[in-house]
Design a protein around this motif. Structure first.
Motif, PDB file in Angstrom:
ATOM      1  N   LEU A 278     -25.502-113.820 -10.645  1.00 13.59           N
ATOM      2  CA  LEU A 278     -24.203-114.500 -11.407  1.00 13.59           C
ATOM      3  C   LEU A 278     -24.417-114.521 -12.554  1.00 13.59           C
ATOM      4  CD1 LEU A 278     -24.090-117.391  -8.690  1.00 13.59           C
ATOM      5  CD2 LEU A 278     -22.614-115.628  -8.670  1.00 13.59           C
ATOM      6  N   LEU A 279     -25.565-114.701 -13.231  1.00 19.38           N
ATOM      7  CA  LEU A 279     -25.878-114.532 -14.423  1.00 19.38           C
ATOM      8  C   LEU A 279     -25.810-113.308 -15.338  1.00 19.38           C
ATOM      9  CD1 LEU A 279     -28.869-117.185 -14.615  1.00 19.38           C
ATOM     10  CD2 LEU A 279     -26.452-117.661 -15.078  1.00 19.38           C
ATOM     11  N   LEU A 280     -25.981-112.282 -14.623  1.00 22.29           N
ATOM     12  CA  LEU A 280     -26.055-110.765 -15.043  1.00 22.29           C
ATOM     13  C   LEU A 280     -24.551-110.279 -14.976  1.00 22.29           C
ATOM     14  CD1 LEU A 280     -29.418-109.613 -13.861  1.00 22.29           C
ATOM     15  CD2 LEU A 280     -28.696-110.503 -16.149  1.00 22.29           C
ATOM     16  N   GLY A 281     -23.646-110.861 -14.214  1.00 20.88           N
ATOM     17  CA  GLY A 281     -22.331-110.340 -13.864  1.00 20.88           C
ATOM     18  C   GLY A 281     -21.979-109.510 -12.910  1.00 20.88           C
ATOM     19  N   ALA A 282     -23.043-109.151 -11.992  1.00 14.24           N
ATOM     20  CA  ALA A 282     -23.093-108.402 -10.895  1.00 14.24           C
ATOM     21  C   ALA A 282     -22.522-108.833  -9.747  1.00 14.24           C
ATOM     22  CB  ALA A 282     -24.734-107.904 -10.657  1.00 14.24           C
ATOM     23  N   LYS A 283     -22.465-108.041  -8.701  1.00 17.07           N
ATOM     24  CA  LYS A 283     -21.902-108.652  -7.296  1.00 17.07           C
ATOM     25  C   LYS A 283     -22.686-109.648  -6.860  1.00 17.07           C
ATOM     26  CE  LYS A 283     -20.381-107.077  -2.831  1.00 17.07           C
ATOM     27  NZ  LYS A 283     -20.432-105.932  -2.111  1.00 17.07           N
ATOM     28  N   PRO A 284     -22.153-110.602  -6.537  1.00 16.71           N
ATOM     29  CA  PRO A 284     -23.034-111.797  -5.951  1.00 16.71           C
ATOM     30  C   PRO A 284     -23.573-111.577  -4.401  1.00 16.71           C
ATOM     31  CG  PRO A 284     -21.064-112.666  -6.246  1.00 16.71           C
ATOM     32  CD  PRO A 284     -20.844-111.195  -6.702  1.00 16.71           C
ATOM     33  N   PHE A 285     -24.768-112.325  -4.212  1.00 14.29           N
ATOM     34  CA  PHE A 285     -25.250-112.273  -2.978  1.00 14.29           C
ATOM     35  C   PHE A 285     -24.399-112.739  -1.899  1.00 14.29           C
ATOM     36  CE2 PHE A 285     -29.010-110.954  -5.445  1.00 14.29           C
ATOM     37  CZ  PHE A 285     -29.525-109.762  -4.798  1.00 14.29           C
ATOM     38  N   PRO A 286     -24.895-112.409  -0.417  1.00 11.49           N
ATOM     39  CA  PRO A 286     -23.796-113.129   0.679  1.00 11.49           C
ATOM     40  C   PRO A 286     -24.485-114.413   0.631  1.00 11.49           C
ATOM     41  CG  PRO A 286     -25.064-111.029   1.503  1.00 11.49           C
ATOM     42  CD  PRO A 286     -25.474-111.006   0.051  1.00 11.49           C
ATOM     43  N   THR A 287     -23.471-115.296   1.347  1.00 13.76           N
ATOM     44  CA  THR A 287     -23.526-116.634   1.281  1.00 13.76           C
ATOM     45  C   THR A 287     -24.885-117.108   1.947  1.00 13.76           C
ATOM     46  OG1 THR A 287     -21.440-116.701   1.602  1.00 13.76           O
ATOM     47  CG2 THR A 287     -22.438-118.675   2.193  1.00 13.76           C
ATOM     48  N   TYR A 288     -25.673-116.471   2.690  1.00 14.03           N
ATOM     49  CA  TYR A 288     -26.829-116.673   3.417  1.00 14.03           C
ATOM     50  C   TYR A 288     -27.883-116.720   2.317  1.00 14.03           C
ATOM     51  CZ  TYR A 288     -28.374-111.959   3.412  1.00 14.03           C
ATOM     52  OH  TYR A 288     -28.934-110.537   3.253  1.00 14.03           O
ATOM     53  N   MET A 289     -27.926-116.323   1.470  1.00  9.12           N
ATOM     54  CA  MET A 289     -28.946-116.169   0.146  1.00  9.12           C
ATOM     55  C   MET A 289     -28.911-117.590  -0.298  1.00  9.12           C
ATOM     56  SD  MET A 289     -30.922-113.668  -0.075  1.00  9.12           S
ATOM     57  CE  MET A 289     -31.603-113.886  -1.608  1.00  9.12           C
ATOM     58  N   PHE A 290     -27.524-118.293  -0.491  1.00 11.42           N
ATOM     59  CA  PHE A 290     -27.504-119.417  -1.012  1.00 11.42           C
ATOM     60  C   PHE A 290     -28.319-120.504  -0.001  1.00 11.42           C
ATOM     61  CE2 PHE A 290     -24.189-117.155  -3.208  1.00 11.42           C
ATOM     62  CZ  PHE A 290     -24.862-117.316  -4.595  1.00 11.42           C
ATOM     63  N   GLY A 291     -28.018-120.112   1.318  1.00  4.75           N
ATOM     64  CA  GLY A 291     -28.564-121.033   2.387  1.00  4.75           C
ATOM     65  C   GLY A 291     -30.219-120.878   2.235  1.00  4.75           C
TER      66      GLY A 291
ATOM     67  N   GLY B 213     -38.449-120.723  -1.116  1.00  7.74           N
ATOM     68  CA  GLY B 213     -36.885-121.188  -1.801  1.00  7.74           C
ATOM     69  C   GLY B 213     -36.973-120.892  -3.096  1.00  7.74           C
ATOM     70  N   ALA B 214     -37.435-121.161  -3.875  1.00  6.73           N
ATOM     71  CA  ALA B 214     -37.536-120.969  -5.323  1.00  6.73           C
ATOM     72  C   ALA B 214     -37.107-119.554  -5.695  1.00  6.73           C
ATOM     73  CB  ALA B 214     -38.837-121.538  -6.205  1.00  6.73           C
ATOM     74  N   VAL B 215     -37.997-118.638  -5.002  1.00  6.80           N
ATOM     75  CA  VAL B 215     -37.815-117.293  -5.343  1.00  6.80           C
ATOM     76  C   VAL B 215     -36.376-116.813  -4.781  1.00  6.80           C
ATOM     77  CG1 VAL B 215     -38.478-114.904  -4.482  1.00  6.80           C
ATOM     78  CG2 VAL B 215     -40.075-116.593  -5.342  1.00  6.80           C
ATOM     79  N   ALA B 216     -35.683-117.386  -3.703  1.00  7.53           N
ATOM     80  CA  ALA B 216     -34.559-117.130  -2.890  1.00  7.53           C
ATOM     81  C   ALA B 216     -33.441-117.744  -4.089  1.00  7.53           C
ATOM     82  CB  ALA B 216     -34.430-117.737  -1.777  1.00  7.53           C
ATOM     83  N   THR B 217     -33.820-118.743  -4.565  1.00 13.61           N
ATOM     84  CA  THR B 217     -32.693-119.213  -5.716  1.00 13.61           C
ATOM     85  C   THR B 217     -32.709-118.369  -6.845  1.00 13.61           C
ATOM     86  OG1 THR B 217     -33.294-121.682  -5.040  1.00 13.61           O
ATOM     87  CG2 THR B 217     -32.272-121.238  -7.220  1.00 13.61           C
ATOM     88  N   LEU B 218     -33.791-117.938  -7.322  1.00 12.97           N
ATOM     89  CA  LEU B 218     -33.737-117.126  -8.623  1.00 12.97           C
ATOM     90  C   LEU B 218     -33.114-115.564  -8.226  1.00 12.97           C
ATOM     91  CD1 LEU B 218     -37.419-117.691 -10.034  1.00 12.97           C
ATOM     92  CD2 LEU B 218     -35.230-118.375 -10.805  1.00 12.97           C
TER      93      LEU B 218
ATOM     94  N   SER C 173     -31.882-120.784  -0.319  1.00 10.84           N
ATOM     95  CA  SER C 173     -32.181-121.538  -1.421  1.00 10.84           C
ATOM     96  C   SER C 173     -32.755-122.922  -0.741  1.00 10.84           C
ATOM     97  CB  SER C 173     -30.993-121.429  -2.558  1.00 10.84           C
ATOM     98  OG  SER C 173     -30.823-120.398  -3.031  1.00 10.84           O
ATOM     99  N   MET C 174     -32.021-123.552   0.299  1.00 12.44           N
ATOM    100  CA  MET C 174     -32.370-124.754   0.761  1.00 12.44           C
ATOM    101  C   MET C 174     -33.711-124.855   1.340  1.00 12.44           C
ATOM    102  SD  MET C 174     -29.741-126.278   0.041  1.00 12.44           S
ATOM    103  CE  MET C 174     -29.916-128.107   1.060  1.00 12.44           C
ATOM    104  N   LEU C 175     -34.497-123.772   1.472  1.00 14.43           N
ATOM    105  CA  LEU C 175     -35.890-123.773   1.591  1.00 14.43           C
ATOM    106  C   LEU C 175     -36.527-124.705   0.562  1.00 14.43           C
ATOM    107  CD1 LEU C 175     -36.533-120.389   3.240  1.00 14.43           C
ATOM    108  CD2 LEU C 175     -36.356-122.455   4.352  1.00 14.43           C
ATOM    109  N   MET C 176     -36.268-124.710  -0.625  1.00 16.75           N
ATOM    110  CA  MET C 176     -36.860-125.632  -1.751  1.00 16.75           C
ATOM    111  C   MET C 176     -36.871-127.126  -1.175  1.00 16.75           C
ATOM    112  SD  MET C 176     -35.616-123.984  -5.448  1.00 16.75           S
ATOM    113  CE  MET C 176     -36.009-125.532  -6.282  1.00 16.75           C
ATOM    114  N   ALA C 177     -35.835-127.662  -0.828  1.00 16.58           N
ATOM    115  CA  ALA C 177     -35.785-128.868  -0.186  1.00 16.58           C
ATOM    116  C   ALA C 177     -36.431-129.036   0.940  1.00 16.58           C
ATOM    117  CB  ALA C 177     -34.278-129.346  -0.148  1.00 16.58           C
ATOM    118  N   VAL C 178     -36.456-127.995   2.077  1.00 21.53           N
ATOM    119  CA  VAL C 178     -37.229-128.238   3.280  1.00 21.53           C
ATOM    120  C   VAL C 178     -38.846-128.249   2.763  1.00 21.53           C
ATOM    121  CG1 VAL C 178     -37.810-127.021   5.447  1.00 21.53           C
ATOM    122  CG2 VAL C 178     -35.553-127.166   4.619  1.00 21.53           C
ATOM    123  N   GLY C 179     -39.024-127.477   2.082  1.00 22.46           N
ATOM    124  CA  GLY C 179     -40.536-127.302   1.617  1.00 22.46           C
ATOM    125  C   GLY C 179     -40.955-128.515   0.868  1.00 22.46           C
ATOM    126  N   PHE C 180     -40.205-129.254   0.171  1.00 20.68           N
ATOM    127  CA  PHE C 180     -40.543-130.546  -0.681  1.00 20.68           C
ATOM    128  C   PHE C 180     -40.755-131.733   0.409  1.00 20.68           C
ATOM    129  CE2 PHE C 180     -39.291-134.310  -2.982  1.00 20.68           C
ATOM    130  CZ  PHE C 180     -40.191-134.197  -4.007  1.00 20.68           C
TER     131      PHE C 180
END
Length: 83
Positions: A38-51, A27-32, A53-60
């Protein structure tokens, strides 16, 4: 006689803690990966990539359940030894 538990044996909850750590790391790697464009000004990834990122909470939560299971087993063992 020494304690009968071997130093390399896995106690109750140890596998949950390890699995939670792995899921948290994924989840941490997916978040990065999802925040980097978004920080580099490139085209953002699809919404499922943000989903992902929730693996961090699940792992915790999985690791926390493993810790609670380990604590409960230790208390049961201490109660059994005190009798």
């Amino acid at each position: 006689m020494r304690d009968k538990t071997q130093t390399n044996s896995a106690g109750p909850g140890d596998r949950l803690i390890r699995a939670g750590g792995v899921v948290f790391f994924i989840g941490a790697v997916a978040t990065l990966v999802s925040v980097a464009p978004l920080l580099l000004g490139a085209k953002p990834f699809p919404t499922y990539m943000f989903g992902l990122s929730m693996l961090m909470a699940v792992g915790f939560l999985v690791a926390g359940a493993g810790v609670l299971r380990s604590i409960a087993a230790g208390r049961r063992q201490a109660r059994g030894a005190s009798r």
